[in-house]
Design an enzyme around this catalytic site. Structure first.
Site, PDB file in Angstrom:
ATOM      1  N   GLN A  50       0.875  -1.290  -0.012  1.00 40.12           N
ATOM      2  CA  GLN A  50       0.055  -0.067  -0.048  1.00 40.12           C
ATOM      3  C   GLN A  50       0.803   1.241  -0.160  1.00 40.12           C
ATOM      4  O   GLN A  50       0.187   2.483  -0.201  1.00 40.12           O
ATOM      5  CB  GLN A  50      -1.112   0.004   1.479  1.00 40.12           C
ATOM      6  CG  GLN A  50      -2.138  -1.030   1.091  1.00 40.12           C
ATOM      7  CD  GLN A  50      -2.905  -0.878   2.218  1.00 40.12           C
ATOM      8  OE1 GLN A  50      -2.643  -1.554   3.234  1.00 40.12           O
ATOM      9  NE2 GLN A  50      -4.145  -0.086   2.406  1.00 40.12           N
ATOM     10  N   LEU A  94      -7.702   1.716   3.312  1.00 33.83           N
ATOM     11  CA  LEU A  94      -6.959   3.036   3.434  1.00 33.83           C
ATOM     12  C   LEU A  94      -6.763   3.446   1.700  1.00 33.83           C
ATOM     13  O   LEU A  94      -6.603   4.334   1.248  1.00 33.83           O
ATOM     14  CB  LEU A  94      -5.624   3.167   4.129  1.00 33.83           C
ATOM     15  CG  LEU A  94      -5.826   3.192   5.728  1.00 33.83           C
ATOM     16  CD1 LEU A  94      -4.670   3.063   6.353  1.00 33.83           C
ATOM     17  CD2 LEU A  94      -6.759   4.535   6.018  1.00 33.83           C
TER      18      LEU A  94
END
Length: 166
Positions: A50, A94
């Site tokens: 990420q 997220l």
């Protein structure tokens, strides 16, 4: 180094991560940066892909259990076994900010093997919501996002969400 969280549809999020060969200062610093970034963004889990690092590293915050904030770093995590499905629930990420979708194929109980920051092998039984968080983060290591696991109706909702947020 300053990291930022990649967001959907960044193609880097779909790549499979490589195992960590050596736990050194670089890995420790990445985990520290990941922890700071996750907490800053009110997350309960974060995977190295990420932040554009293709290493098998995840962190989870035990705050997901309703307790105090305690970060657990898992290096090269593997699910060894699992039992029973968790009830369908809304999941967020997220890397997909603002969208929550129903995921129904998470397991309630998992046994996970990983290396800790000292390079010691750990095996733990994890259940309930923390189990979902760990499964979600391990998926990231394999290039899978939670939106890949939502049903057809939820995918239609996601397409509408994407259209409205452009």
């Amino acid at each position: 180094m300053e990291y930022k969280i990649l967001t959907y549809p960044d193609k880097e999020l779909k790549k499979v991560s490589a195992p960590v060969e050596k736990i050194d200062d670089e890995i420790v610093n990445i985990i520290k940066s990941m922890s700071e970034l996750m907490l800053k963004n009110n997350g309960i889990g974060l995977a190295a892909p990420q932040i554009a690092i293709k290493k098998r590293l995840i962190i989870v915050n035990e705050k997901a259990l309703g307790g105090d904030s305690k970060i657990i770093a898992m290096i090269n995590p593997q699910i060894l076994s699992y039992e029973r499905f968790y009830e369908e629930h809304d999941e967020g990420c997220l890397s997909v900010p603002g969208f929550y979708g129903k995921v129904s194929d998470r397991r309630r109980y998992i046994r996970v093997k990983y290396l800790d920051l000292e390079g010691q092998e750990q095996e733990v039984d994890i259940d309930n919501f923390l189990s979902v968080v760990v499964q979600h983060e391990i998926d990231h290591l394999n290039g899978i996002l939670f939106v890949d696991r939502i049903n057809f109706v939820e995918k239609l909702r996601f397409k509408k969400f994407l259209k409205e947020t452009k």
